[in-house]
Scaffold this motif. Structure first.
Motif, mmCIF file in Angstrom:
data_model
loop_
_atom_site.group_PDB
_atom_site.id
_atom_site.type_symbol
_atom_site.label_atom_id
_atom_site.label_comp_id
_atom_site.label_asym_id
_atom_site.label_seq_id
_atom_site.Cartn_x
_atom_site.Cartn_y
_atom_site.Cartn_z
ATOM 1 N N GLN A 234 1.007 -1.374 -0.207
ATOM 2 C CA GLN A 234 0.018 -0.159 0.012
ATOM 3 C C GLN A 234 0.900 0.995 0.289
ATOM 4 O OE1 GLN A 234 -3.052 0.450 -0.330
ATOM 5 N NE2 GLN A 234 -3.182 2.780 -0.156
ATOM 6 N N LEU A 235 2.505 1.227 0.568
ATOM 7 C CA LEU A 235 2.598 2.791 0.662
ATOM 8 C C LEU A 235 3.625 2.552 -0.495
ATOM 9 C CD1 LEU A 235 4.596 1.851 4.191
ATOM 10 C CD2 LEU A 235 3.387 3.335 3.555
ATOM 11 N N HIS A 236 4.028 1.215 -1.051
ATOM 12 C CA HIS A 236 4.148 1.584 -2.294
ATOM 13 C C HIS A 236 3.395 2.245 -3.488
ATOM 14 C CE1 HIS A 236 5.903 -0.793 -6.015
ATOM 15 N NE2 HIS A 236 6.298 0.697 -6.674
ATOM 16 N N GLN A 237 2.305 2.043 -3.851
ATOM 17 C CA GLN A 237 1.637 2.389 -4.421
ATOM 18 C C GLN A 237 1.273 4.144 -3.731
ATOM 19 O OE1 GLN A 237 -0.762 0.698 -6.566
ATOM 20 N NE2 GLN A 237 1.101 -0.614 -6.338
ATOM 21 N N VAL B 49 11.076 -3.202 5.791
ATOM 22 C CA VAL B 49 11.623 -1.524 5.813
ATOM 23 C C VAL B 49 12.635 -2.058 4.775
ATOM 24 C CG1 VAL B 49 10.943 -1.594 8.279
ATOM 25 C CG2 VAL B 49 13.578 -2.486 7.527
ATOM 26 N N VAL B 50 13.701 -3.218 4.512
ATOM 27 C CA VAL B 50 14.519 -3.380 3.608
ATOM 28 C C VAL B 50 13.882 -3.124 2.267
ATOM 29 C CG1 VAL B 50 15.805 -4.760 2.227
ATOM 30 C CG2 VAL B 50 16.044 -4.778 5.037
ATOM 31 N N LYS B 51 12.657 -3.351 2.740
ATOM 32 C CA LYS B 51 11.725 -3.396 0.829
ATOM 33 C C LYS B 51 11.222 -1.855 0.807
ATOM 34 C CE LYS B 51 8.633 -4.498 -2.702
ATOM 35 N NZ LYS B 51 8.212 -3.318 -2.301
ATOM 36 N N LEU B 52 11.018 -1.285 1.763
ATOM 37 C CA LEU B 52 10.453 0.113 1.776
ATOM 38 C C LEU B 52 11.608 1.083 1.279
ATOM 39 C CD1 LEU B 52 8.214 2.051 2.456
ATOM 40 C CD2 LEU B 52 9.378 2.216 4.575
ATOM 41 N N ARG B 53 12.962 0.341 1.142
ATOM 42 C CA ARG B 53 13.814 1.499 1.248
ATOM 43 C C ARG B 53 14.230 0.966 -0.339
ATOM 44 N NH1 ARG B 53 19.086 0.179 -0.353
ATOM 45 N NH2 ARG B 53 20.522 2.342 0.775
ATOM 46 N N GLU B 54 13.872 0.134 -0.766
ATOM 47 C CA GLU B 54 13.934 -0.573 -2.338
ATOM 48 C C GLU B 54 12.917 1.178 -3.423
ATOM 49 O OE1 GLU B 54 16.259 -1.494 -4.908
ATOM 50 O OE2 GLU B 54 17.374 -1.437 -2.829
ATOM 51 N N ASP B 55 11.947 0.331 -2.687
ATOM 52 C CA ASP B 55 10.573 1.902 -2.767
ATOM 53 C C ASP B 55 11.116 3.284 -3.267
ATOM 54 O OD1 ASP B 55 9.607 -0.656 -3.434
ATOM 55 O OD2 ASP B 55 8.067 -0.572 -1.610
ATOM 56 N N THR C 296 -2.803 4.449 5.746
ATOM 57 C CA THR C 296 -1.220 3.661 6.267
ATOM 58 C C THR C 296 -0.350 4.211 5.785
ATOM 59 O OG1 THR C 296 -2.737 1.591 4.555
ATOM 60 C CG2 THR C 296 -0.316 1.750 4.777
ATOM 61 N N THR C 297 0.397 4.762 6.752
ATOM 62 C CA THR C 297 1.367 5.463 6.576
ATOM 63 C C THR C 297 2.965 4.370 7.583
ATOM 64 O OG1 THR C 297 1.575 5.522 9.483
ATOM 65 C CG2 THR C 297 0.317 7.630 7.804
ATOM 66 N N VAL C 298 4.319 4.732 7.609
ATOM 67 C CA VAL C 298 4.994 3.997 8.066
ATOM 68 C C VAL C 298 5.398 3.126 8.831
ATOM 69 C CG1 VAL C 298 6.745 4.902 5.825
ATOM 70 C CG2 VAL C 298 6.192 6.604 8.387
ATOM 71 N N LEU C 299 4.405 4.275 9.809
ATOM 72 C CA LEU C 299 4.208 3.292 11.219
ATOM 73 C C LEU C 299 3.230 2.449 11.264
ATOM 74 C CD1 LEU C 299 4.032 4.547 14.550
ATOM 75 C CD2 LEU C 299 2.087 5.131 14.583
ATOM 76 N N LEU D 9 4.364 5.746 -5.555
ATOM 77 C CA LEU D 9 4.145 5.852 -7.243
ATOM 78 C C LEU D 9 2.507 6.877 -7.818
ATOM 79 C CD1 LEU D 9 3.853 2.210 -8.085
ATOM 80 C CD2 LEU D 9 5.732 4.030 -8.542
ATOM 81 N N LEU D 10 1.510 7.267 -6.775
ATOM 82 C CA LEU D 10 0.460 8.128 -7.250
ATOM 83 C C LEU D 10 1.393 9.669 -7.094
ATOM 84 C CD1 LEU D 10 -2.995 6.133 -5.932
ATOM 85 C CD2 LEU D 10 -1.787 6.152 -8.781
ATOM 86 N N SER D 11 1.573 9.795 -5.735
ATOM 87 C CA SER D 11 2.193 10.896 -5.707
ATOM 88 C C SER D 11 3.920 11.031 -5.570
ATOM 89 C CB SER D 11 1.862 10.497 -3.787
ATOM 90 O OG SER D 11 2.530 12.069 -3.638
ATOM 91 N N GLU D 12 3.430 12.311 -5.918
ATOM 92 C CA GLU D 12 5.497 12.951 -6.522
ATOM 93 C C GLU D 12 5.975 13.528 -5.125
ATOM 94 O OE1 GLU D 12 6.636 13.134 -9.402
ATOM 95 O OE2 GLU D 12 5.023 12.175 -10.169
ATOM 96 N N ASP D 13 5.126 13.406 -3.942
ATOM 97 C CA ASP D 13 5.467 13.599 -2.313
ATOM 98 C C ASP D 13 6.242 12.685 -1.914
ATOM 99 O OD1 ASP D 13 6.166 14.359 -0.691
ATOM 100 O OD2 ASP D 13 4.686 16.084 -0.686
ATOM 101 N N VAL D 14 7.619 12.420 -1.392
ATOM 102 C CA VAL D 14 7.721 10.810 -0.598
ATOM 103 C C VAL D 14 7.117 11.200 0.645
ATOM 104 C CG1 VAL D 14 9.612 10.063 0.356
ATOM 105 C CG2 VAL D 14 9.597 10.786 -1.550
#
Length: 745
Positions: free
Chosen positions: A330-333, A491-497, A350-353, A336-341
């Motif tokens: 969900q964070l990955h999506q 979190v390692v996967k999120l880093r790549e995203d 859904t947040t990183v928390l 992709l939809l937002s230009e603002d990290v």
């Protein structure tokens, strides 16, 4: 009689597998496997054979038994069958009649010797044991909670072996232990909940517990029997009793048992994924012998428990991992939809928390700090980021004892005794932090663990961490709940995203461009040096070596010819390494020739090449869905050749190696995964997976240069894709790569 001395200062290094003694209730003979010649005996063997040890050493076991009018033919037949089968495990115990008394004979082979151990036949009721095992199977299936399962197992083992107290003892991360289940006689004080320091069971003892799953000490007060060797036996080759059922007890441990008032003990190992999870620890306050079949029944119950532990833990891990993956997707999506990290990670439903069980998150990005949940202050987080730069964390960092590693964290331990961080950019000071609060624990020890040795009035040292074993309570601070492997993986996967999105944005104005320019210039110079300054002399070495071997080889000794061949082989390996390095250096500058790639044809071709080289082993490569991708065919071939070759290499030790390749088409990407059942690795050790020439510790015994995955990473980056992985030790590895559905070149 050789006396056994207690060396308290070297407890961790005590060679407990070669103490040179066995317990007094049994008898031991060690023989050579080809001639059955006796080379070691226990000094009490005369009680069994009627002849002193000196008359037996150097004779064949057949001759020794014949002279003593014992059933030599029966034993020789047993030895011959075991030798043909390559193992005696399935034959143990062998019922053996000696001097009108039945004995259990247990046989094993270790370090070039066959060990024969005789022990008494106890009052073992096979039918009762079988019924108890059947009940245990039912309980494993019926117990709703782990606590119930452990308690029922403790009671079941107590019924089988009849000891006064049976405890389930679980190891912590620092190898201290806690009693988490207990079955005992009513008059005994409970030990349930007590903690024991790691020094009670030193490292070498824990290693033996993984080899010998059942360990009996029948009488702590008995005098052990010394082992005697043949006169010509080398003094520096003591008999290794690693697998012996009669192995004597360390004097240190004997003293420990006496301090507790324990006369007999038995331990049964509990394993989780091949590692020591805990013990079933059994105490009796009078000497007690448990014969081999009863010990095996107790061992079987423990193996049932180990299997149940693994099944339940795996189920819990998979549930947690699935939840984290869903939140990560969900964070990955959102990215992709937002230009603002920042918007995508902190201001959406859904947040990183939601990615871990942490109670607070801080994002340091573009010189701004964003926080969610319970976190330290802004100043504390910025100082923490500065400290993290001084560590060797390149990808992620995790600890459940932050104040013990970073002293200033003691000021905010209530919010952040646990830290899990991913490094987005050390140079730009960009990080994501997850925090876990302090978990204050009241730990009740069985005595003060800080006092492992006391001095008696006569000046002698005694191992007595708890002379009275009275409860001693300690408050443990500065620690949090541990981070699970599934959390680290997420979190390692999120880093790549995040890095993929960041790379797409204004990357030309970031510091990375300046560093890339310098790197390209250095690579050009390096490529020239490798091409001209290294390859030419290397070719000369190979050429001259081949000439010498061809022209004068007939005059060389076999050793000299072998040395020349090693020179030729080494130059070939170095030429291959140079080719890899050159390929890596050029990979970032070669033009991409993007076109549709028939993945089915490509993967089948790679599979055929690998299967040709693996024809002498059991290897299966399954290819699932294969959606096409738009990419450079040459580079894509190199990506999957590397991934599949690595999978084939690291499954080499598996009797049945399986590799699965699966593709999936999404709206924005084509995702391919390569999964194997090989040696795997600890996710916490994989921070530098894609660094040039970096290899993990458990992969060093396999041939490799440490360049292949670095090339794969560079190719994926050139295609604006991603690569990530998930692995567990001895449970296999899965690498996933993505290619954009519509590539931007």
């Amino acid at each position: 009689m050789t006396s056994l001395t207690v060396d308290l200062t070297n407890c961790e290094r005590e060679p407990i597998h070669i103490l040179g003694h066995i317990q007094s209730y049994g008898y031991l003979i060690a023989i050579l496997p080809d001639t059955y010649t006796i080379v070691h005996v226990s000094e009490n063997i005369a009680d069994l054979f009627g002849h002193p040890p000196a008359e037996l050493l150097g004779q064949s076991v057949e001759t020794a038994l014949t002279q003593t009018k014992l059933p030599a033919a029966t034993l020789i037949e047993i030895l011959n069958v075991g030798t043909r089968n390559g193992s005696w495990e399935s034959m143990n115990p062998n019922r053996f009649l000696l001097n009108g008394t039945d004995w259990n004979l247990i046989i094993h082979k270790h370090q070039g010797l066959i060990l024969l151990e005789w022990e008494p036949v106890g009052e073992n009721n096979t039918l009762v044991n079988q019924q108890l095992i059947a009940h245990s199977l039912t309980e494993v299936q019926a117990s709703r909670t782990l606590a119930d399962l452990l308690q029922n197992t403790a009671q079941r083992v107590k019924t089988i072996i009849g000891f006064d107290r049976v405890m389930v003892y679980r190891f912590g991360a620092d190898w201290h232990g806690q009693v988490i289940a207990e079955a005992r006689e009513d008059h005994l004080e409970p030990f349930l909940g007590l903690h024991y320091p790691a020094s009670d069971i030193p490292r070498q003892a824990r290693e033996l517990y993984k080899v010998n799953l059942v360990r009996l000490i029948a009488n702590a007060g008995s005098q052990p029997a010394c082992l005697l060797s043949a006169p010509n036996w080398p003094a520096d080759q003591p008999l290794d009793l690693t697998h012996s059922v009669l192995r004597a007890v360390s004097p240190v441990h004997i003293q420990y048992l006496k301090n507790m008032g324990v006369q007999a003990s038995m331990s049964i190992s509990l394993l989780y994924r091949g590692e020591l999870w805990g013990l079933i620890s059994c105490h009796n306050y009078t000497p007690r012998f448990v014969d081999y079949p009863a010990r095996q029944a107790a061992r079987f119950v423990s193996q049932l428990l180990s299997a149940a532990l693994e099944f339940r833990k795996d189920a819990e891990d998979q549930t947690a991992l699935q939840q984290y993956r869903q939140n990560g997707q969900q964070l990955h999506q959102q990215l992709l939809l937002s230009e603002d990290v920042v918007q995508a990670l902190t201001r959406q439903p859904t947040t990183v928390l939601n990615l871990t069980t942490g109670t607070g998150v801080a994002l340091l990005f573009n010189n701004q700090l964003y926080k969610l949940g319970k976190t330290p202050s802004d100043a504390d987080i910025l100082a923490l980021a500065d400290w993290l730069k001084t560590t060797d964390a390149e990808t992620f960092f995790e600890t459940d004892q932050l104040p013990n590693l970073y002293a200033p964290a003691e000021a905010f331990r209530a919010e952040a005794s646990g830290l899990l961080a991913i490094v987005l950019s050390k140079e730009l000071n960009e990080y994501l932090f997850w925090f876990k609060p302090e978990r204050i624990q009241q730990v009740t020890w069985a005595g003060n663990p800080e006092k492992p040795v006391i001095v008696t009035e006569d000046g002698q040292h005694r191992l007595s961490p708890r002379t009275s074993f009275a409860a001693w309570t300690e408050t443990v601070r500065n620690t949090s709940e541990s981070w699970a492997e599934s959390e680290v993986s997420a979190v390692v996967k999120l880093r790549e995203d995040v890095l993929q999105v960041v790379t797409r944005q204004a990357n030309e104005i970031r510091l990375l461009n300046q560093r890339l320019q310098v790197a390209y210039e250095e690579l050009d110079a390096f490529s020239y040096t490798v091409s001209h300054d290294l390859r030419t002399p290397l070719s000369s070495i190979r050429c001259y070596s081949e000439i010498l071997l061809e022209e004068y080889g007939q005059d060389f000794t076999p050793d000299a010819r072998a040395l020349f061949q090693k020179i030729i082989d080494s130059t070939e390996r170095m030429r291959s390494l140079i080719r890899h390095i050159l390929h890596y250096s050029r990979m970032g500058r070669n033009d991409l020739n993007a076109q549709p790639v028939d993945m089915k044809q490509l993967l089948q071709g790679i599979r055929e090449e690998i299967m040709v080289t693996a024809k002498d082993r059991s290897l299966r490569i399954d290819i699932g869905d294969v959606p096409p991708i738009n990419a450079d065919p040459t580079m894509v071939t190199q990506v999957f050749t590397n991934l599949l070759s690595n999978a084939a290499k690291y499954t080499r030790l598996k009797p049945e190696a399986v590799i699965r390749v699966q593709g999936e088409q999404t709206a924005s990407d084509v995702i391919y995964s390569v999964e194997d059942n090989g040696i795997g690795f600890d996710m916490k050790q994989a921070g530098k997976m894609f660094d040039l020439f970096k290899r993990l510790e458990n992969a060093r015994s396999f041939e490799g240069s440490g360049v292949g995955l670095a090339i794969v990473k560079r190719i994926i980056n050139r295609h604006q894709g991603k690569i990530w992985f998930h692995s567990e030790p001895d449970r296999g590895t899965t690498f996933s790569v993505t290619f954009p559905a519509v590539p931007t070149i």
